[in-house]
Design a protein around this motif. Structure first.
Motif, PDB file in Angstrom:
ATOM      1  N   LYS A  31       0.740  -1.345   0.088  1.00  0.00           N
ATOM      2  CA  LYS A  31      -0.215  -0.033  -0.099  1.00  0.00           C
ATOM      3  C   LYS A  31       0.878   1.206  -0.091  1.00  0.00           C
ATOM      4  CE  LYS A  31      -3.661  -2.161   2.647  1.00  0.00           C
ATOM      5  NZ  LYS A  31      -3.470  -2.834   3.963  1.00  0.00           N
ATOM      6  N   VAL A  32       0.594   2.326  -0.785  1.00  0.00           N
ATOM      7  CA  VAL A  32       1.223   3.732  -0.491  1.00  0.00           C
ATOM      8  C   VAL A  32       1.449   4.056   0.630  1.00  0.00           C
ATOM      9  CG1 VAL A  32       1.050   5.889  -1.348  1.00  0.00           C
ATOM     10  CG2 VAL A  32       0.570   4.024  -3.020  1.00  0.00           C
ATOM     11  N   GLY A  33       2.429   4.290   1.069  1.00  0.00           N
ATOM     12  CA  GLY A  33       2.832   4.664   2.415  1.00  0.00           C
ATOM     13  C   GLY A  33       3.440   3.846   3.219  1.00  0.00           C
ATOM     14  N   ASN A  34       3.437   2.508   3.019  1.00  0.00           N
ATOM     15  CA  ASN A  34       4.108   1.332   3.651  1.00  0.00           C
ATOM     16  C   ASN A  34       5.583   1.415   3.287  1.00  0.00           C
ATOM     17  OD1 ASN A  34       1.346   0.917   4.893  1.00  0.00           O
ATOM     18  ND2 ASN A  34       1.437  -1.319   3.661  1.00  0.00           N
ATOM     19  N   TYR A  35       6.080   0.424   4.084  1.00  0.00           N
ATOM     20  CA  TYR A  35       7.564   0.496   3.649  1.00  0.00           C
ATOM     21  C   TYR A  35       7.961  -1.083   3.171  1.00  0.00           C
ATOM     22  CZ  TYR A  35       8.338   4.964   5.716  1.00  0.00           C
ATOM     23  OH  TYR A  35       8.310   6.187   5.718  1.00  0.00           O
ATOM     24  N   ALA A  36       8.986  -1.322   2.285  1.00  0.00           N
ATOM     25  CA  ALA A  36       9.478  -2.609   2.021  1.00  0.00           C
ATOM     26  C   ALA A  36      11.018  -2.563   2.671  1.00  0.00           C
ATOM     27  CB  ALA A  36       9.784  -2.540   0.286  1.00  0.00           C
ATOM     28  N   TRP A  37      11.090  -3.655   3.113  1.00  0.00           N
ATOM     29  CA  TRP A  37      12.408  -3.985   3.590  1.00  0.00           C
ATOM     30  C   TRP A  37      13.570  -4.535   2.798  1.00  0.00           C
ATOM     31  CZ3 TRP A  37      10.170  -6.848   8.627  1.00  0.00           C
ATOM     32  CH2 TRP A  37       9.793  -5.615   9.419  1.00  0.00           C
ATOM     33  N   LEU A  38      14.590  -4.171   2.668  1.00  0.00           N
ATOM     34  CA  LEU A  38      15.571  -4.748   1.629  1.00  0.00           C
ATOM     35  C   LEU A  38      16.706  -5.325   2.665  1.00  0.00           C
ATOM     36  CD1 LEU A  38      16.316  -1.617  -0.672  1.00  0.00           C
ATOM     37  CD2 LEU A  38      14.913  -3.766  -1.047  1.00  0.00           C
ATOM     38  N   VAL A  39      16.654  -6.679   2.320  1.00  0.00           N
ATOM     39  CA  VAL A  39      17.512  -7.468   3.244  1.00  0.00           C
ATOM     40  C   VAL A  39      18.698  -8.084   2.260  1.00  0.00           C
ATOM     41  CG1 VAL A  39      15.777  -8.067   4.736  1.00  0.00           C
ATOM     42  CG2 VAL A  39      15.906  -9.666   3.044  1.00  0.00           C
ATOM     43  N   SER A  40      19.824  -8.887   3.184  1.00  0.00           N
ATOM     44  CA  SER A  40      20.812  -9.493   2.717  1.00  0.00           C
ATOM     45  C   SER A  40      21.097 -10.798   3.484  1.00  0.00           C
ATOM     46  CB  SER A  40      21.848  -8.550   2.300  1.00  0.00           C
ATOM     47  OG  SER A  40      22.223  -8.289   3.517  1.00  0.00           O
ATOM     48  N   GLU A  41      21.812 -11.452   3.039  1.00  0.00           N
ATOM     49  CA  GLU A  41      22.293 -12.774   3.778  1.00  0.00           C
ATOM     50  C   GLU A  41      21.239 -13.454   4.545  1.00  0.00           C
ATOM     51  OE1 GLU A  41      26.183 -11.969   5.744  1.00  0.00           O
ATOM     52  OE2 GLU A  41      26.339  -9.976   4.596  1.00  0.00           O
ATOM     53  N   MET A  42      20.130 -13.644   3.761  1.00  0.00           N
ATOM     54  CA  MET A  42      19.148 -14.368   4.573  1.00  0.00           C
ATOM     55  C   MET A  42      19.521 -15.932   4.697  1.00  0.00           C
ATOM     56  SD  MET A  42      15.124 -14.721   3.931  1.00  0.00           S
ATOM     57  CE  MET A  42      14.849 -13.127   4.033  1.00  0.00           C
ATOM     58  N   LYS A  43      19.479 -16.353   5.928  1.00  0.00           N
ATOM     59  CA  LYS A  43      19.970 -17.833   6.414  1.00  0.00           C
ATOM     60  C   LYS A  43      18.831 -18.555   7.019  1.00  0.00           C
ATOM     61  CE  LYS A  43      24.828 -16.763   6.386  1.00  0.00           C
ATOM     62  NZ  LYS A  43      25.343 -15.984   7.125  1.00  0.00           N
ATOM     63  N   MET A  44      18.022 -19.701   6.502  1.00  0.00           N
ATOM     64  CA  MET A  44      17.427 -20.379   7.156  1.00  0.00           C
ATOM     65  C   MET A  44      18.042 -21.125   8.406  1.00  0.00           C
ATOM     66  SD  MET A  44      14.087 -21.443   6.226  1.00  0.00           S
ATOM     67  CE  MET A  44      13.047 -22.924   6.275  1.00  0.00           C
ATOM     68  N   LEU A  45      17.481 -21.278   9.375  1.00  0.00           N
ATOM     69  CA  LEU A  45      17.897 -21.849  10.586  1.00  0.00           C
ATOM     70  C   LEU A  45      17.801 -23.153  10.550  1.00  0.00           C
ATOM     71  CD1 LEU A  45      16.789 -19.320  13.436  1.00  0.00           C
ATOM     72  CD2 LEU A  45      18.854 -19.672  12.518  1.00  0.00           C
ATOM     73  N   GLU A  46      18.777 -23.945  11.043  1.00  0.00           N
ATOM     74  CA  GLU A  46      18.608 -25.591  11.088  1.00  0.00           C
ATOM     75  C   GLU A  46      17.688 -25.912  12.116  1.00  0.00           C
ATOM     76  OE1 GLU A  46      22.297 -27.858  11.207  1.00  0.00           O
ATOM     77  OE2 GLU A  46      23.504 -26.017   9.817  1.00  0.00           O
ATOM     78  N   THR A  47      17.517 -25.199  13.318  1.00  0.00           N
ATOM     79  CA  THR A  47      16.682 -25.495  14.287  1.00  0.00           C
ATOM     80  C   THR A  47      15.952 -24.097  14.458  1.00  0.00           C
ATOM     81  OG1 THR A  47      18.035 -26.956  15.369  1.00  0.00           O
ATOM     82  CG2 THR A  47      16.375 -26.358  16.707  1.00  0.00           C
ATOM     83  N   PHE A  48      14.287 -24.035  14.614  1.00  0.00           N
ATOM     84  CA  PHE A  48      13.688 -23.145  14.485  1.00  0.00           C
ATOM     85  C   PHE A  48      13.618 -22.765  16.098  1.00  0.00           C
ATOM     86  CE2 PHE A  48      11.172 -24.291  10.597  1.00  0.00           C
ATOM     87  CZ  PHE A  48      12.217 -24.006   9.896  1.00  0.00           C
ATOM     88  N   ILE A  49      13.444 -21.633  16.486  1.00  0.00           N
ATOM     89  CA  ILE A  49      13.216 -20.912  17.845  1.00  0.00           C
ATOM     90  C   ILE A  49      12.172 -20.638  17.965  1.00  0.00           C
ATOM     91  CG2 ILE A  49      14.179 -19.279  19.219  1.00  0.00           C
ATOM     92  CD1 ILE A  49      16.535 -18.902  17.571  1.00  0.00           C
ATOM     93  N   PRO A  50      11.372 -21.178  18.971  1.00  0.00           N
ATOM     94  CA  PRO A  50       9.794 -20.954  19.468  1.00  0.00           C
ATOM     95  C   PRO A  50       9.803 -19.327  19.870  1.00  0.00           C
ATOM     96  CG  PRO A  50      10.473 -22.623  20.449  1.00  0.00           C
ATOM     97  CD  PRO A  50      11.480 -22.329  20.061  1.00  0.00           C
TER      98      PRO A  50
END
Length: 91
Positions: A58-77
């Motif tokens: 939506k106009v006025g919202n923000y988009a986040w630009l990310v780098s080095e995204m890594k999936m975790l081997e073990t998820f954290i609750p």
């Protein structure tokens, strides 16, 4: 939902209430135009396709630009929140 199914996820196995990945936040860009299937960010870049449909452009919202995204081997609750939030990780 079709995109999630394409990658093996269903409503039954979609990870919720968990931190599943980490990344570096590089920039936040304001959405200045929305054309129902694509949007324009303040730096002139166009967002379309799956990126557009998986976000809220939506106009006025923000988009986040990310780098080095890594999936975790073990998820954290964790109880999530909208927007940016901090989570203390035990080391």
């Amino acid at each position: 939902m079709a995109l999630l199914c394409k990658h093996g996820y269903t409503t039954e196995n979609l990870p919720t209430g968990q931190i599943i990945a980490v990344c570096n936040l590089e920039n936040c860009l304001k959405v200045i135009e929305n054309h129902q299937t694509w949007a324009i960010l303040e730096d002139g870049r166009e967002v379309s396709g799956n990126d557009y449909f998986l976000g809220d452009y939506k106009v006025g919202n923000y988009a986040w630009l990310v780098s080095e995204m890594k999936m975790l081997e073990t998820f954290i609750p964790a109880k999530g929140q909208l927007g940016l939030w901090e989570y203390e990780v035990e080391r």
